[in-house]
Structure formats: C-alpha cells, structure tokens
Design a protein around this motif. Structure first.
Motif, PDB file in Angstrom:
ATOM      1  N   GLU A 127      -5.977   6.358 -13.758  1.00  0.00           N
ATOM      2  CA  GLU A 127      -4.535   6.236 -13.497  1.00  0.00           C
ATOM      3  C   GLU A 127      -3.707   6.229 -14.778  1.00  0.00           C
ATOM      4  O   GLU A 127      -2.502   6.480 -14.741  1.00  0.00           O
ATOM      5  CB  GLU A 127      -4.236   4.952 -12.713  1.00  0.00           C
ATOM      6  N   GLU A 184       0.828  -1.198   0.000  1.00  0.00           N
ATOM      7  CA  GLU A 184       0.000   0.000   0.000  1.00  0.00           C
ATOM      8  C   GLU A 184       0.863   1.249   0.000  1.00  0.00           C
ATOM      9  O   GLU A 184       1.742   1.428   0.842  1.00  0.00           O
ATOM     10  CB  GLU A 184      -0.916   0.030   1.233  1.00  0.00           C
ATOM     11  N   PHE A 185       0.614   2.112  -0.981  1.00  0.00           N
ATOM     12  CA  PHE A 185       1.238   3.418  -1.051  1.00  0.00           C
ATOM     13  C   PHE A 185       0.168   4.422  -1.458  1.00  0.00           C
ATOM     14  O   PHE A 185      -0.688   4.136  -2.307  1.00  0.00           O
ATOM     15  CB  PHE A 185       2.380   3.447  -2.075  1.00  0.00           C
ATOM     16  N   LEU A 186       0.190   5.575  -0.861  1.00  0.00           N
ATOM     17  CA  LEU A 186      -0.716   6.662  -1.238  1.00  0.00           C
ATOM     18  C   LEU A 186      -2.176   6.232  -1.168  1.00  0.00           C
ATOM     19  O   LEU A 186      -3.016   6.677  -1.954  1.00  0.00           O
ATOM     20  CB  LEU A 186      -0.381   7.161  -2.649  1.00  0.00           C
ATOM     21  N   TRP A 219       2.319   6.172  -7.647  1.00  0.00           N
ATOM     22  CA  TRP A 219       2.367   4.927  -6.870  1.00  0.00           C
ATOM     23  C   TRP A 219       3.656   4.164  -7.179  1.00  0.00           C
ATOM     24  O   TRP A 219       4.313   3.628  -6.270  1.00  0.00           O
ATOM     25  CB  TRP A 219       1.144   4.073  -7.194  1.00  0.00           C
ATOM     26  N   PRO A 233       6.224   6.647   0.240  1.00  0.00           N
ATOM     27  CA  PRO A 233       5.250   5.624   0.557  1.00  0.00           C
ATOM     28  C   PRO A 233       4.636   5.863   1.937  1.00  0.00           C
ATOM     29  O   PRO A 233       5.289   6.365   2.835  1.00  0.00           O
ATOM     30  CB  PRO A 233       6.055   4.325   0.548  1.00  0.00           C
ATOM     31  N   GLU A 255      -3.458   3.368  -1.911  1.00  0.00           N
ATOM     32  CA  GLU A 255      -3.827   2.350  -2.898  1.00  0.00           C
ATOM     33  C   GLU A 255      -3.027   1.076  -2.639  1.00  0.00           C
ATOM     34  O   GLU A 255      -1.795   1.125  -2.513  1.00  0.00           O
ATOM     35  CB  GLU A 255      -3.549   2.839  -4.313  1.00  0.00           C
ATOM     36  N   THR A 256      -3.728  -0.055  -2.566  1.00  0.00           N
ATOM     37  CA  THR A 256      -3.068  -1.344  -2.336  1.00  0.00           C
ATOM     38  C   THR A 256      -3.062  -2.149  -3.630  1.00  0.00           C
ATOM     39  O   THR A 256      -4.099  -2.301  -4.286  1.00  0.00           O
ATOM     40  CB  THR A 256      -3.793  -2.140  -1.243  1.00  0.00           C
ATOM     41  N   ARG A 257      -1.896  -2.669  -3.986  1.00  0.00           N
ATOM     42  CA  ARG A 257      -1.762  -3.478  -5.196  1.00  0.00           C
ATOM     43  C   ARG A 257      -0.924  -4.713  -4.890  1.00  0.00           C
ATOM     44  O   ARG A 257      -0.123  -4.726  -3.948  1.00  0.00           O
ATOM     45  CB  ARG A 257      -1.108  -2.669  -6.326  1.00  0.00           C
TER      46      ARG A 257
END
Length: 279
Positions: free
Chosen positions: A86, A12-14, A101, A275, A16-18
C-alpha cells in the motif's frame, strides 16, 4: 480504548477494513498520521482541529493507536511500510495504493458531514497522500506536512511528488477550473523533505501551492534543531509567535477558509473510487 474522546469505528472500503477514530462536528477533515502510527501527539493535533469546528476522521494505517513515540517504534514502522504494497516508498512517479482507500473515506466523510468539502492532511510518510486525494472534487483543502515519499535516495527522487502524471494533471486542472489550493509545510534542513521537492511543487502547482518553510538552519532565530521534522506534532512549540505555532494557525485558517465555501486562491496565503461499505 486509546482515545476515549473519539468514537472508534471499523470502516470498510474497497474490501479493506481499518480502524478510524472520529470526533467533532462540522465539515470533515481527514487526519492521516505520520510514522510510527496514531501516537498521542497526532491525536492531540486532531483535537485541535475538532476545536476549530470540524469533524475529524483519523484512520490507523500503521502501528498501534495510542502507543507513544520512540525511536525503535519509528524504525519498526518504517520497516513495515517498506514491505507493504500500500505504500510506495522508493518508486518514482507512482501513487501509493492506500490513497484509494483514503479517497473512499473522504467521500464517505463528505456525504456524512456535508459542508463545502473535505480537508485532508498527511504527515511524513503520508504527507503526499493528501495531494493524491485532491483528484476528487469534494477534497477542498489538501495539506502536505513534511511529505517524505518517495524516500530521496537518488537525485531524481528528490523532486518526485509521490503521484503519477495523470493524478498531477487532474490536480492542476482543478486548480485552473476551481481555484483549488494545496498547502505544504516543512523545516528547511529536514533531510527527509529536500529543497528539490518543494521546488517541484512550486513548478507544478504554481501560485496555488501555499508553502510554509520554517528555518531550521544553524543559528536560526528560534533555535530550531536541524533534525526537526514533525511541524505540527513532535516539533510543535505551542507559543504564539513561534514559527511552528504560526504554521499551525495557518493550517487551521486554511481549513476554515477553504471549507467555508469561499474558494478564491487569494484567500489563504502563508508568510474516482467510491466506498463499498462503512460500519
């Protein structure tokens, strides 16, 4: 799990989790997949980078990790990218916001892996993302493989680099002060990456742009199709002496040279968002 030889992480950064797949040791290289997603040939490229002594981070931005390439899958992924905020697929002179991100991921990877810096390679729709990431001082080896955004529908879009003027200015400043170099790859008849785009890269980045352009014109010596697009994945011919294999070798040498700490622009020459959380 699609790639059991990689560690599968939720990062997770900013806000948003990916999903990110990680493997290897040594300095970090961010491998940003092309359309339609993190399909097997992209993962195989990641393994080759790992074998060169790097820690690879492969974020999943589109599609289903592990799903094989197909035309319907590619078309659906492109359609999805076109409606995602995005990805800036049509506009001129703008950054895709997903690069924020990716910059945060690169900062995290640098802090985690150390070394002289981080490498980053984008492909196809993500090809130009590595250029936007190069505003940060820890990104030392940006590679643009068949950079296709924005889509070159209008003549003016053919020269667009997919970044805004401020970002380009920062990259140019790093080139002057630090000797930063940017590598770019494409097939010469790839309609997704027009001649004008590489001409613009040469004009804006000068001798610090290391261009690898593989002949795919009719009757070329290696019988490369005029439809060839993916230099390091689908259209790679893993035979020594083939221009795609030579291009792969150049990319690996670029990573080795630039991430070793020796940053002279003559070393490799081919024929700020933080991050917030990681888990």
């Amino acid at each position: 799990m699609p790639y059991p030889d990689f560690e599968q992480l939720s990062m997770e950064f900013l806000g948003e989790t990916r999903t990110v797949f990680k493997a290897g040791s040594g300095p970090a290289v961010i491998v940003i997949h092309e359309v339609p997603g993190l399909y097997p040939e992209v993962a195989e490229f990641g393994r080759k980078v790992v074998a060169q002594g790097f820690t690879v981070y492969m974020p999943s931005l589109l599609g289903t990790p592990g799903k094989k390439m197909s035309v319907p899958y590619a078309v659906s992924s492109i359609a999805r990218a076109c409606v995602m905020k995005e990805f800036t697929v049509w506009a001129k002179g703008e950054n895709s916001s997903i690069t924020l991100w990716l910059r945060a991921l690169a900062e995290h990877a640098y802090k985690e892996c150390g070394g002289a810096g981080v490498g980053a390679i984008g492909m196809c729709l993500t090809g130009g993302f590595a250029l936007a990431m190069a505003v940060d001082p820890w990104v030392k080896a940006p590679v643009l493989s068949q950079p296709s955004l924005p889509f070159a529908v209008l003549p003016s879009q053919k020269r667009d680099l997919g970044i805004d003027k401020a970002t380009l200015g920062t990259v140019q400043d790093r080139m002057k002060k630090e000797g930063l170099c940017v590598m770019g790859l494409r097939f010469t008849k790839d309609r997704a990456v027009p001649d004008e785009r590489f001409a613009a890269l040469r004009e804006e980045l000068g001798e610090n742009f290391l261009a690898i352009e593989i002949d795919s014109s009719k009757g070329n010596a290696h019988n490369i199709s005029r439809k060839a697009h993916s230099v390091l994945t689908n259209d790679l011919v893993p035979t020594e002496g083939h221009p795609t294999q030579e291009a792969l070798n150049e990319v690996m040498q670029f990573f080795r040279t630039r991430l070793s700490g020796n940053t002279s622009p003559t070393n490799t020459s081919p024929t700020n968002t933080s991050p917030t959380k990681a888990s």
